[in-house]
Design a protein around this motif. Structure first.
Motif, PDB file in Angstrom:
ATOM      1  N   ALA A 124       0.835  -1.211   0.000  1.00 41.21           N
ATOM      2  CA  ALA A 124       0.000   0.000   0.000  1.00 41.21           C
ATOM      3  C   ALA A 124       0.865   1.255   0.000  1.00 41.21           C
ATOM      4  CB  ALA A 124      -0.927  -0.006   1.211  1.00 41.21           C
ATOM      5  N   MET A 125       1.957   1.221   0.766  1.00 40.76           N
ATOM      6  CA  MET A 125       2.878   2.365   0.815  1.00 40.76           C
ATOM      7  C   MET A 125       3.514   2.596  -0.552  1.00 40.76           C
ATOM      8  SD  MET A 125       4.023   4.502   3.108  1.00 40.76           S
ATOM      9  CE  MET A 125       4.366   5.876   2.068  1.00 40.76           C
ATOM     10  N   GLU A 126       3.953   1.519  -1.177  1.00 41.70           N
ATOM     11  CA  GLU A 126       4.569   1.613  -2.502  1.00 41.70           C
ATOM     12  C   GLU A 126       3.585   2.165  -3.525  1.00 41.70           C
ATOM     13  OE1 GLU A 126       7.572   1.889  -4.910  1.00 41.70           O
ATOM     14  OE2 GLU A 126       7.834   1.096  -2.881  1.00 41.70           O
ATOM     15  N   LYS A 127       2.342   1.744  -3.433  1.00 40.25           N
ATOM     16  CA  LYS A 127       1.309   2.225  -4.351  1.00 40.25           C
ATOM     17  C   LYS A 127       1.090   3.737  -4.184  1.00 40.25           C
ATOM     18  CE  LYS A 127      -3.457   1.377  -5.733  1.00 40.25           C
ATOM     19  NZ  LYS A 127      -4.705   0.688  -5.442  1.00 40.25           N
ATOM     20  N   MET A 128       1.096   4.212  -2.933  1.00 41.45           N
ATOM     21  CA  MET A 128       0.929   5.654  -2.706  1.00 41.45           C
ATOM     22  C   MET A 128       2.120   6.443  -3.241  1.00 41.45           C
ATOM     23  SD  MET A 128      -1.078   6.168   0.917  1.00 41.45           S
ATOM     24  CE  MET A 128      -0.142   5.012   1.911  1.00 41.45           C
ATOM     25  N   TYR A 129       3.338   5.909  -3.071  1.00 43.98           N
ATOM     26  CA  TYR A 129       4.515   6.590  -3.622  1.00 43.98           C
ATOM     27  C   TYR A 129       4.471   6.622  -5.147  1.00 43.98           C
ATOM     28  CZ  TYR A 129       7.362   7.765   0.408  1.00 43.98           C
ATOM     29  OH  TYR A 129       7.840   8.359   1.541  1.00 43.98           O
ATOM     30  N   GLN A 130       3.998   5.554  -5.751  1.00 41.51           N
ATOM     31  CA  GLN A 130       3.867   5.513  -7.207  1.00 41.51           C
ATOM     32  C   GLN A 130       2.848   6.556  -7.674  1.00 41.51           C
ATOM     33  OE1 GLN A 130       5.710   3.810  -9.389  1.00 41.51           O
ATOM     34  NE2 GLN A 130       4.613   4.822 -11.033  1.00 41.51           N
ATOM     35  N   GLU A 131       1.740   6.659  -6.959  1.00 41.73           N
ATOM     36  CA  GLU A 131       0.724   7.654  -7.296  1.00 41.73           C
ATOM     37  C   GLU A 131       1.284   9.067  -7.183  1.00 41.73           C
ATOM     38  OE1 GLU A 131      -3.708   9.031  -5.794  1.00 41.73           O
ATOM     39  OE2 GLU A 131      -2.951   7.056  -5.212  1.00 41.73           O
ATOM     40  N   SER A 133       4.435   9.941  -7.538  1.00 41.26           N
ATOM     41  CA  SER A 133       5.358  10.129  -8.666  1.00 41.26           C
ATOM     42  C   SER A 133       4.607  10.488  -9.942  1.00 41.26           C
ATOM     43  CB  SER A 133       6.189   8.867  -8.903  1.00 41.26           C
ATOM     44  OG  SER A 133       7.049   8.640  -7.830  1.00 41.26           O
ATOM     45  N   GLU A 134       3.504   9.807 -10.178  1.00 37.32           N
ATOM     46  CA  GLU A 134       2.692  10.102 -11.364  1.00 37.32           C
ATOM     47  C   GLU A 134       2.095  11.504 -11.289  1.00 37.32           C
ATOM     48  OE1 GLU A 134      -0.139   6.917 -11.789  1.00 37.32           O
ATOM     49  OE2 GLU A 134       1.457   5.420 -11.967  1.00 37.32           O
ATOM     50  N   LEU A 135       1.640  11.898 -10.109  1.00 35.18           N
ATOM     51  CA  LEU A 135       1.118  13.265  -9.935  1.00 35.18           C
ATOM     52  C   LEU A 135       2.210  14.302 -10.179  1.00 35.18           C
ATOM     53  CD1 LEU A 135      -1.178  13.043  -6.774  1.00 35.18           C
ATOM     54  CD2 LEU A 135      -1.837  13.776  -9.060  1.00 35.18           C
ATOM     55  N   ASP A 136       3.410  14.032  -9.664  1.00 37.24           N
ATOM     56  CA  ASP A 136       4.529  14.960  -9.864  1.00 37.24           C
ATOM     57  C   ASP A 136       4.836  15.146 -11.349  1.00 37.24           C
ATOM     58  OD1 ASP A 136       4.828  15.316  -7.137  1.00 37.24           O
ATOM     59  OD2 ASP A 136       6.516  13.928  -6.956  1.00 37.24           O
ATOM     60  N   LEU A 137       4.759  14.064 -12.108  1.00 37.43           N
ATOM     61  CA  LEU A 137       5.053  14.139 -13.544  1.00 37.43           C
ATOM     62  C   LEU A 137       3.956  14.857 -14.326  1.00 37.43           C
ATOM     63  CD1 LEU A 137       6.498  10.578 -14.236  1.00 37.43           C
ATOM     64  CD2 LEU A 137       7.731  12.752 -14.370  1.00 37.43           C
ATOM     65  N   LYS A 138       2.703  14.654 -13.948  1.00 36.23           N
ATOM     66  CA  LYS A 138       1.577  15.199 -14.708  1.00 36.23           C
ATOM     67  C   LYS A 138       1.204  16.631 -14.318  1.00 36.23           C
ATOM     68  CE  LYS A 138      -0.499  10.686 -15.536  1.00 36.23           C
ATOM     69  NZ  LYS A 138      -1.622   9.791 -15.229  1.00 36.23           N
ATOM     70  N   SER A 139       1.547  17.023 -13.111  1.00 29.86           N
ATOM     71  CA  SER A 139       1.136  18.338 -12.616  1.00 29.86           C
ATOM     72  C   SER A 139       2.074  19.435 -13.097  1.00 29.86           C
ATOM     73  CB  SER A 139       1.132  18.343 -11.079  1.00 29.86           C
ATOM     74  OG  SER A 139       0.218  17.417 -10.584  1.00 29.86           O
ATOM     75  N   GLU A 140       1.489  20.615 -13.329  1.00 29.05           N
ATOM     76  CA  GLU A 140       2.311  21.779 -13.629  1.00 29.05           C
ATOM     77  C   GLU A 140       3.112  22.116 -12.379  1.00 29.05           C
ATOM     78  OE1 GLU A 140       0.796  25.045 -15.826  1.00 29.05           O
ATOM     79  OE2 GLU A 140      -0.981  23.945 -16.422  1.00 29.05           O
ATOM     80  N   LYS A 141       4.255  22.687 -12.571  1.00 31.44           N
ATOM     81  CA  LYS A 141       5.093  23.044 -11.434  1.00 31.44           C
ATOM     82  C   LYS A 141       4.554  24.314 -10.788  1.00 31.44           C
ATOM     83  CE  LYS A 141       7.400  19.520 -12.308  1.00 31.44           C
ATOM     84  NZ  LYS A 141       6.566  18.409 -11.945  1.00 31.44           N
ATOM     85  N   ILE A 142       4.691  24.390  -9.468  1.00 32.22           N
ATOM     86  CA  ILE A 142       4.249  25.590  -8.768  1.00 32.22           C
ATOM     87  C   ILE A 142       5.434  26.542  -8.623  1.00 32.22           C
ATOM     88  CG2 ILE A 142       2.376  24.452  -7.542  1.00 32.22           C
ATOM     89  CD1 ILE A 142       4.161  24.391  -5.059  1.00 32.22           C
TER      90      ILE A 142
END
Length: 166
Positions: A124-131, A133-142
């Motif tokens: 479950a922890m690994e799945k949250m870290y993967q999520e 990482s995907e958010l970091d890649l898809k999101s615009e930078k602040i």
């Protein structure tokens, strides 16, 4: 076994903190882009109205106002302020959802009394870290300013639920 469970809980707490800052940063960035949209649009409307009535404002000539209206309109189109605002808002919501899950995971699932085995917790922890990482890649930078506002807001209790004992 409890030692590994505690380490997983600590990692979940770190993830919670990390995504909390990301979430708040995106909310602040969305708010800033909303204001940029309003300012550019407001200037265009006011000056456009003055142009229509052929009157000067603040010592600006009709030609000056026409130029400013064109620049504001071009900036709104080029910067795509509404789309950028929406993108940051959606990212903020996604980070916030992950933040809540990480907080609950650390405080409830990682408890020894939860009955959840360590292998399941790790997955479950690994799945949250993967999520994340995907958010970091898809999101615009602040921007650094949005991050600073988020950091200041969190320090002033914006993310407090009022029931923490830490």
């Amino acid at each position: 076994m409890t030692d590994i469970r505690e380490k997983i809980r600590q990692e979940a707490s770190k993830l919670h903190t990390d995504v909390l800052y990301s979430s708040k940063g995106h909310y602040y960035a969305a708010g800033m882009w909303k204001w940029v949209h309003y300012i550019l649009g407001g200037v265009s409307i006011v000056l456009g109205a003055c142009l229509a009535r052929e009157m000067s404002l603040f010592g600006l000539t009709i030609a000056d106002m026409g130029g400013i209206v064109v620049v504001c309109s071009a900036l709104q189109t080029f910067l795509n302020t509404k789309k950028t605002e929406r993108s940051h808002f959606v990212s903020g919501v996604k980070y916030n959802t992950l933040q809540v899950r990480a907080r609950r995971f650390a405080s409830i699932d990682c408890d020894a009394d939860s009955g959840i085995d360590v292998g399941t917790l790790r997955s479950a922890m690994e799945k949250m870290y993967q999520e994340k990482s995907e958010l970091d890649l898809k999101s615009e930078k602040i921007s650094k300013f949005a991050y600073w506002l988020a950091k200041r807001g969190i320090a002033n209790g914006e993310a407090s639920y009022g029931d923490e004992t830490e």
